[in-house]
Design a protein around this motif. Sequence first.
Motif, PDB file in Angstrom:
ATOM      1  N   ASN A  81     -10.602  -4.414 -22.488  1.00 41.54           N
ATOM      2  CA  ASN A  81     -11.345  -3.177 -22.705  1.00 41.54           C
ATOM      3  C   ASN A  81     -11.043  -2.103 -21.658  1.00 41.54           C
ATOM      4  O   ASN A  81     -11.730  -1.999 -20.651  1.00 41.54           O
ATOM      5  N   PRO A  82     -10.041  -1.271 -21.922  1.00 43.25           N
ATOM      6  CA  PRO A  82      -9.672  -0.231 -20.950  1.00 43.25           C
ATOM      7  C   PRO A  82     -10.786   0.769 -20.649  1.00 43.25           C
ATOM      8  O   PRO A  82     -10.770   1.397 -19.603  1.00 43.25           O
ATOM      9  N   PHE A  83     -11.787   0.911 -21.514  1.00 40.03           N
ATOM     10  CA  PHE A  83     -12.849   1.880 -21.273  1.00 40.03           C
ATOM     11  C   PHE A  83     -13.991   1.295 -20.438  1.00 40.03           C
ATOM     12  O   PHE A  83     -14.815   2.016 -19.910  1.00 40.03           O
ATOM     13  N   PHE A  84     -14.042  -0.019 -20.332  1.00 34.00           N
ATOM     14  CA  PHE A  84     -15.016  -0.706 -19.485  1.00 34.00           C
ATOM     15  C   PHE A  84     -14.329  -1.976 -19.000  1.00 34.00           C
ATOM     16  O   PHE A  84     -14.607  -3.075 -19.472  1.00 34.00           O
ATOM     17  N   PRO A  85     -13.345  -1.827 -18.087  1.00 35.42           N
ATOM     18  CA  PRO A  85     -12.458  -2.940 -17.728  1.00 35.42           C
ATOM     19  C   PRO A  85     -13.184  -4.150 -17.155  1.00 35.42           C
ATOM     20  O   PRO A  85     -13.884  -4.052 -16.156  1.00 35.42           O
ATOM     21  N   MET A  86     -12.985  -5.273 -17.813  1.00 33.37           N
ATOM     22  CA  MET A  86     -13.597  -6.522 -17.386  1.00 33.37           C
ATOM     23  C   MET A  86     -12.513  -7.598 -17.283  1.00 33.37           C
ATOM     24  O   MET A  86     -11.485  -7.526 -17.947  1.00 33.37           O
ATOM     25  N   ALA A  87     -12.779  -8.603 -16.462  1.00 32.24           N
ATOM     26  CA  ALA A  87     -11.884  -9.751 -16.318  1.00 32.24           C
ATOM     27  C   ALA A  87     -12.503 -10.940 -17.054  1.00 32.24           C
ATOM     28  O   ALA A  87     -13.706 -11.182 -16.963  1.00 32.24           O
ATOM     29  N   HIS A  88     -11.661 -11.680 -17.777  1.00 34.55           N
ATOM     30  CA  HIS A  88     -12.108 -12.836 -18.536  1.00 34.55           C
ATOM     31  C   HIS A  88     -11.218 -14.034 -18.204  1.00 34.55           C
ATOM     32  O   HIS A  88     -10.018 -13.884 -18.016  1.00 34.55           O
TER      33      HIS A  88
ATOM     34  N   PRO B 208     -10.241  -2.550  -9.300  1.00 29.39           N
ATOM     35  CA  PRO B 208      -9.715  -1.201  -9.539  1.00 29.39           C
ATOM     36  C   PRO B 208      -8.194  -1.110  -9.459  1.00 29.39           C
ATOM     37  O   PRO B 208      -7.577  -0.400 -10.254  1.00 29.39           O
ATOM     38  N   ASP B 209      -7.561  -1.840  -8.537  1.00 31.92           N
ATOM     39  CA  ASP B 209      -6.104  -1.752  -8.432  1.00 31.92           C
ATOM     40  C   ASP B 209      -5.415  -2.288  -9.680  1.00 31.92           C
ATOM     41  O   ASP B 209      -4.361  -1.799 -10.079  1.00 31.92           O
ATOM     42  N   VAL B 210      -6.029  -3.270 -10.350  1.00 37.96           N
ATOM     43  CA  VAL B 210      -5.463  -3.793 -11.600  1.00 37.96           C
ATOM     44  C   VAL B 210      -5.619  -2.756 -12.709  1.00 37.96           C
ATOM     45  O   VAL B 210      -4.686  -2.500 -13.470  1.00 37.96           O
ATOM     46  N   ALA B 211      -6.795  -2.144 -12.821  1.00 33.40           N
ATOM     47  CA  ALA B 211      -7.026  -1.111 -13.844  1.00 33.40           C
ATOM     48  C   ALA B 211      -6.080   0.069 -13.642  1.00 33.40           C
ATOM     49  O   ALA B 211      -5.581   0.648 -14.609  1.00 33.40           O
ATOM     50  N   ILE B 212      -5.793   0.406 -12.397  1.00 28.50           N
ATOM     51  CA  ILE B 212      -4.846   1.499 -12.107  1.00 28.50           C
ATOM     52  C   ILE B 212      -3.434   1.086 -12.514  1.00 28.50           C
ATOM     53  O   ILE B 212      -2.708   1.839 -13.157  1.00 28.50           O
ATOM     54  N   GLU B 213      -3.034  -0.138 -12.166  1.00 29.94           N
ATOM     55  CA  GLU B 213      -1.696  -0.641 -12.524  1.00 29.94           C
ATOM     56  C   GLU B 213      -1.497  -0.677 -14.041  1.00 29.94           C
ATOM     57  O   GLU B 213      -0.418  -0.406 -14.544  1.00 29.94           O
TER      58      GLU B 213
ATOM     59  N   SER C 185      -7.315   6.223 -13.468  1.00 29.23           N
ATOM     60  CA  SER C 185      -6.518   7.001 -12.529  1.00 29.23           C
ATOM     61  C   SER C 185      -6.937   6.629 -11.113  1.00 29.23           C
ATOM     62  O   SER C 185      -8.089   6.272 -10.880  1.00 29.23           O
ATOM     63  N   PRO C 186      -5.987   6.733 -10.184  1.00 29.55           N
ATOM     64  CA  PRO C 186      -6.400   6.508  -8.798  1.00 29.55           C
ATOM     65  C   PRO C 186      -7.467   7.537  -8.417  1.00 29.55           C
ATOM     66  O   PRO C 186      -7.371   8.711  -8.758  1.00 29.55           O
TER      67      PRO C 186
END
Length: 97
Positions: A29-36, A71-76, A81-82
């Motif tokens: 979910n790029p709009f609410f980034p979660m790890a599963h 956050p660094d994963v979502a940016i990558e 955006s940073p």
Amino acid sequence: MDHTELTVGDLVDLLSACDRTAPVRQAMNPFFPMAHRLAQVVQSVDETGQTVVYLAEGRDAGDTQLGHLPPDVAIELAWQSPVQAPPRRPRRAASGK
């Protein structure tokens, strides 16, 4: 627009550069980034007859979603955006009476 899907071979190649002892997680979910947490690999056939491999979460709903994606994963992934902290304003001097 043609969309090239990642194949099992591509995934194996990408994973071969990673630490073999690291846990596997899925970013969702790029709009609410979660790890599963991933728990299963299932091979099946889709409606067109093409073989497809699915990476799935485990069955325990309380144990699969691990929280926000770092956050660094979502940016990558270009999902965010940073972000830089706003510049600090100088503090006002306290006026004593």
